[in-house]
Motif scaffolding. Structure first.
Motif, PDB file in Angstrom:
ATOM      1  N   MET A   1       0.781  -1.239  -0.077  1.00 54.14           N
ATOM      2  CA  MET A   1      -0.245   0.071  -0.055  1.00 54.14           C
ATOM      3  C   MET A   1       0.775   1.086  -0.001  1.00 54.14           C
ATOM      4  O   MET A   1       1.671   1.310   0.727  1.00 54.14           O
ATOM      5  N   ARG A   2       0.678   2.302  -0.779  1.00 52.02           N
ATOM      6  CA  ARG A   2       1.300   3.558  -1.021  1.00 52.02           C
ATOM      7  C   ARG A   2       0.743   4.457   0.026  1.00 52.02           C
ATOM      8  O   ARG A   2      -0.250   4.640   0.239  1.00 52.02           O
ATOM      9  N   ILE A   3       1.740   5.048   0.794  1.00 45.71           N
ATOM     10  CA  ILE A   3       1.571   5.853   1.850  1.00 45.71           C
ATOM     11  C   ILE A   3       1.469   7.240   1.127  1.00 45.71           C
ATOM     12  O   ILE A   3       2.566   7.793   0.482  1.00 45.71           O
ATOM     13  N   PRO A   4       0.356   8.053   1.312  1.00 48.51           N
ATOM     14  CA  PRO A   4       0.091   9.184   0.655  1.00 48.51           C
ATOM     15  C   PRO A   4       0.935  10.309   1.310  1.00 48.51           C
ATOM     16  O   PRO A   4       1.645  10.467   2.076  1.00 48.51           O
ATOM     17  N   GLU A   5       1.092  11.190   0.376  1.00 49.41           N
ATOM     18  CA  GLU A   5       2.274  12.389   0.614  1.00 49.41           C
ATOM     19  C   GLU A   5       1.676  13.216   1.929  1.00 49.41           C
ATOM     20  O   GLU A   5       2.594  13.723   2.575  1.00 49.41           O
ATOM     21  N   SER A   6       0.469  13.368   2.218  1.00 55.20           N
ATOM     22  CA  SER A   6      -0.115  14.117   3.472  1.00 55.20           C
ATOM     23  C   SER A   6       0.299  13.351   4.486  1.00 55.20           C
ATOM     24  O   SER A   6       0.339  13.980   5.773  1.00 55.20           O
ATOM     25  N   GLU A   7       0.210  11.921   4.465  1.00 53.07           N
ATOM     26  CA  GLU A   7       0.618  11.178   5.947  1.00 53.07           C
ATOM     27  C   GLU A   7       2.169  11.123   5.968  1.00 53.07           C
ATOM     28  O   GLU A   7       2.353  11.161   7.352  1.00 53.07           O
TER      29      GLU A   7
END
Length: 294
Positions: A1-7
Motif C-alpha cells: 500500500m502506498r503511503i500518501p504524501e499528506s501522511e
C-alpha cells in the motif's frame, strides 16, 4: 500500500520532514538526547562523520565509534516530539522513500535515549543513572494508537489509577516495558527504574509555582505505589518527559529502545545539582561503549 504524501511528508531533498535525515544516513544503532547541544558532546567521540543535519531542535550526526556505525539525534523536550522522531526514524528504516511503500523486510533499530531526571526516593542519589525498565505515560501519546494494550500492562494501569484516584479529565496513564535487549546492555551500571513521562515540567510533575494542582498529593501517592509484574517487584523511581512514548512506539514498530537518565534532582530530599555536565559526559561515553557492543 502506498503511503500518501499528506501522511508521510518527504522533503524535496529526499529527507524526512522534521528531522531532515535521509534513509542512507541512518545507522542501526541510535543514541537520542533532548538537548541539541549534547550532540556536539557525542560528536567528540565519533570518527568518520558522514553527515550533520539540523532543523529546529532536531540535530543529527552519523559516524563511527570503535568501528561501529552510530547515529546521534536530538529530539527536544516533550512526548509530542518523540511521536515525531520515532515515526520518522521508523519510516527511514522501513519505508521505501521512492515508492512510498513499506519495505518487505523489517529493519529493527537499537535506540538508547540519554536524559536527565528527578528521583522520587531518598535512596536514589544525585549523579546516579536510572534505567527505565518500565515507563509510565502521563502524556497520552499511546492512547492515540490502536491496540496499545499489546505493548502496555493493563492490570498495572488499573491498579495505579485506583491508587491515585485518577481524575477523569486527565489522559489515562499507560505502563510500557522497555526492550530487554537494551536493558541487558545497561543493567549492571544502572538503578532499576520505573519512569514517569510527564507532558510538562511544572504542574504535570507536581511542582507548584502559582497555580494549584489537580492532585495536590500526587507525589506522595506516586512514592507509595508498588506493583509486581513478571515475577519482579517495582516502585516508581523518577520523573522525566520522553521515555514512555519512546518505549511504547518502539515496541509497536518493532524496535529496541530504552531510556537512561542521569539523576540531577531529588524531589523527596528537595535537592538538585545544576553542575551535572561532567557526569553527563561520562554517561555519554559509557552509552557509546555499550552500544558499540551491539
Amino acid at each position: 500500500m502506498r503511503i500518501p504524501e499528506s501522511e508521510l511528508i518527504i522533503n524535496s531533498d529526499g529527507s524526512a520532514f522534521h528531522i531532515h535525515m535521509k534513509p542512507e544516513q541512518l545507522a542501526d544503532n541510535v543514541i537520542m538526547m533532548g538537548d541539541p547541544g549534547r550532540i556536539d558532546i557525542l560528536a567528540d567521540y565519533l570518527s568518520d562523520i558522514e553527515c550533520r543535519n539540523a532543523s529546529r531542535e532536531f540535530v543529527s550526526i552519523t559516524g563511527k565509534y570503535k568501528g561501529k556505525r552510530i547515529t546521534a539525534l536530538s529530539h527536544g523536550i516533550g512526548p509530542d516530539n518523540i511521536d515525531i522522531v520515532m515515526t520518522e526514524l521508523d519510516a527511514l528504516a522501513n519505508v521505501d522513500f521512492e515508492t512510498r511503500e513499506v519495505k518487505p523486510e523489517h529493519r529493527a533499530l537499537n535506540i538508547l535515549r540519554i536524559g536527565t531526571s528527578g528521583a522520587l526516593h531518598a535512596d536514589i542519589p544525585l549523579g546516579s543513572y536510572v534505567l527505565s525498565h518500565i515507563s509510565v505515560g502521563f502524556d497520552g501519546v499511546m492512547n492515540w494508537y490502536g491496540n496499545r494494550e499489546k505493548v502496555t500492562i493493563p492490570e498495572v494501569e488499573e491498579a495505579f489509577k485506583k491508587h491515585m484516584n485518577w481524575p477523569a479529565v486527565l489522559p489515562s496513564p499507560y505502563f510500557v516495558k522497555a526492550s530487554p535487549k537494551i536493558i541487558d546492555l545497561m543493567r549492571d551500571i544502572t538503578v532499576k527504574g520505573v519512569t514517569i513521562s510527564a507532558p510538562g515540567f511544572y504542574g504535570p510533575q507536581g511542582r507548584v509555582v502559582r497555580v494549584p494542582l489537580a492532585m495536590p498529593h500526587m507525589l506522595e501517592d506516586i512514592e507509595s505505589f508498588r506493583f509486581s509484574t513478571d515475577g519482579e517487584d517495582y516502585r516508581i523511581t523518577n520523573f522525566e518527559m520522553e521515555s514512555s512514548p519512546l518505549a511504547g512506539l518502539a515496541a509497536h514498530l518493532g524496535h529496541n529502545a530504552c531510556t537512561v537518565c542521569c539523576i540531577i534532582a531529588n524531589r523527596y530530599l528537595k535537592s538538585s545539582n545544576t553542575d551535572y555536565k561532567p557526569i553527563m559526559r561520562q554517561l555519554v561515553e559509557t552509552c557509546l561503549d555499550r552500544m558499540a557492543q551491539l
